[in-house]
Design an enzyme around this catalytic site. Sequence first.
Site, PDB file in Angstrom:
ATOM      1  N   GLU A 200     -85.259 -27.286 -34.150  1.00 33.58           N
ATOM      2  CA  GLU A 200     -84.301 -26.892 -33.117  1.00 33.58           C
ATOM      3  C   GLU A 200     -82.974 -27.605 -33.364  1.00 33.58           C
ATOM      4  OE1 GLU A 200     -86.427 -27.732 -29.287  1.00 33.58           O
ATOM      5  OE2 GLU A 200     -88.067 -27.989 -30.682  1.00 33.58           O
TER       6      GLU A 200
ATOM      7  N   HIS B  76     -85.953 -21.613 -30.211  1.00 34.03           N
ATOM      8  CA  HIS B  76     -87.202 -22.371 -30.192  1.00 34.03           C
ATOM      9  C   HIS B  76     -88.322 -21.653 -30.936  1.00 34.03           C
ATOM     10  CE1 HIS B  76     -89.906 -25.424 -28.793  1.00 34.03           C
ATOM     11  NE2 HIS B  76     -89.064 -25.905 -27.904  1.00 34.03           N
TER      12      HIS B  76
ATOM     13  N   HIS C 258     -84.600 -27.935 -21.364  1.00 36.73           N
ATOM     14  CA  HIS C 258     -84.304 -26.589 -21.853  1.00 36.73           C
ATOM     15  C   HIS C 258     -83.634 -25.688 -20.807  1.00 36.73           C
ATOM     16  CE1 HIS C 258     -86.109 -27.705 -25.529  1.00 36.73           C
ATOM     17  NE2 HIS C 258     -87.359 -27.360 -25.303  1.00 36.73           N
TER      18      HIS C 258
HETATM   19  C1  BGC Z   1     -89.445 -30.522 -26.765  1.00 35.24           C
HETATM   20  C2  BGC Z   1     -90.904 -30.805 -26.512  1.00 35.24           C
HETATM   21  C3  BGC Z   1     -91.446 -29.715 -25.640  1.00 35.24           C
HETATM   22  C4  BGC Z   1     -91.238 -28.397 -26.354  1.00 35.24           C
HETATM   23  C5  BGC Z   1     -91.718 -27.208 -25.569  1.00 35.24           C
HETATM   24  C6  BGC Z   1     -89.359 -29.226 -27.483  1.00 35.24           C
HETATM   25  O1  BGC Z   1     -88.032 -28.918 -27.731  1.00 35.24           O
HETATM   26  O2  BGC Z   1     -88.825 -31.555 -27.477  1.00 35.24           O
HETATM   27  O3  BGC Z   1     -91.071 -32.061 -25.903  1.00 35.24           O
HETATM   28  O4  BGC Z   1     -92.804 -29.916 -25.357  1.00 35.24           O
HETATM   29  O5  BGC Z   1     -89.887 -28.218 -26.648  1.00 35.24           O
HETATM   30  O6  BGC Z   1     -91.244 -27.239 -24.300  1.00 35.24           O
END
Ligand code: BGC
Length: 348
Positions: A313, A179, A105
């Site tokens: 997402e 998110h 991210h």
């Molecule tokens: C990821 C997860 C992660 C979450 C929060 C998601 O986009 O795929 O693995 O734990 O985000 O960070």
Amino acid sequence: MPIVKTEYGKAGDKTVYCYTLDNGGGLSAEIINYGGIIKNLYFNDKNGVKTDVVLGRDTLDDYFKNDGYLGALIGRHANRIAGGKFTIDGREYNAGINENGNSLHGGNVGFDKKVWDAEESGTDAEPSLVLSLLSPDGEEGFPGNLKVRVTYTLTADNALKIEYSAVSDKDTVVNLTNHSYFNLAGYNSGTLKSQTLYINSSFYTPNDSACMPTGEVLSVEGTAFDFREAKELTPNLDAPDAQVQMFGGFDHNFVIDGEGYRLAARAECADNGIVMETRTNQPSMQLYTSNGLPEGEYKNGSHCGVHSAFCLETQCFPNAMKYRHYPNPLLRAGEEYKTVTEYKFSVK
Ligand code: BGC
């Protein structure tokens, strides 16, 4: 008044504001310009009960340590890059490492931790909040000064539309998403009980144990990943499938069938009748069923944690620079990155 702006807190010497958008037709949202976080998203259920369908936190301080990236804009590169390494025309780059030796991210200080410039726009029936920032060349290891603009609009037909655009002065990679953690029964309902999900996807990408795609693109046919007929989420989060078991639910990239702006998913809550349709022009979507969301107290004293919500997402495939057969998040200098995703609400 479609947009109300109030002071929310301070991030260093910058003031963070909360913008309340209301389309006057049943949909309203509270968005802060720290991380572009959607704090609250309200829609009336079939009995006229105003229901906040996203998980959130109370204060800006709570959002500074926002485990799980609740409601935030994610960039410069959503999802994972193995070892943080990627190459563009033979030159290697190293993105910030922040999860088990990988980049997740956007690295250590992603767009979810930035104070964005904000501008109110749109009309009474379709209010918009335009967020922008400049991510400097080399930030978190990514090349190019990247100008990013994200527009949140509440449309007259009750969609939260998110338009992402970006331009870089060097070749780079870009993969932007939001998110939000949805629970159509309400942020404080605790579980996903009575919620069904349909996904317009015939293929998904399985992961290794670090949640990194293996490079395979597998058919969903006859597997727990087949959401082409809507099915209830809760009983399927423990499906006897090695991939589901490995992550304690879903944390996978679904390839959206078709091209262009199209339906990606439809979620419904049988109890209150709220329906949410997701449309996007992105190639794929991560279904994350909050398998790792820390148990605890969230906004207004709500208790949330594992399986309290689902994230849809929309994105380019994770770690896509590694595989020729994956769509590519490469953005050439001077070209415009442009994607759109909407979450549209109705009742049935
Ligand atoms: C990821 C997860 C992660 C979450 C929060 C998601 O986009 O795929 O693995 O734990 O985000 O960070």
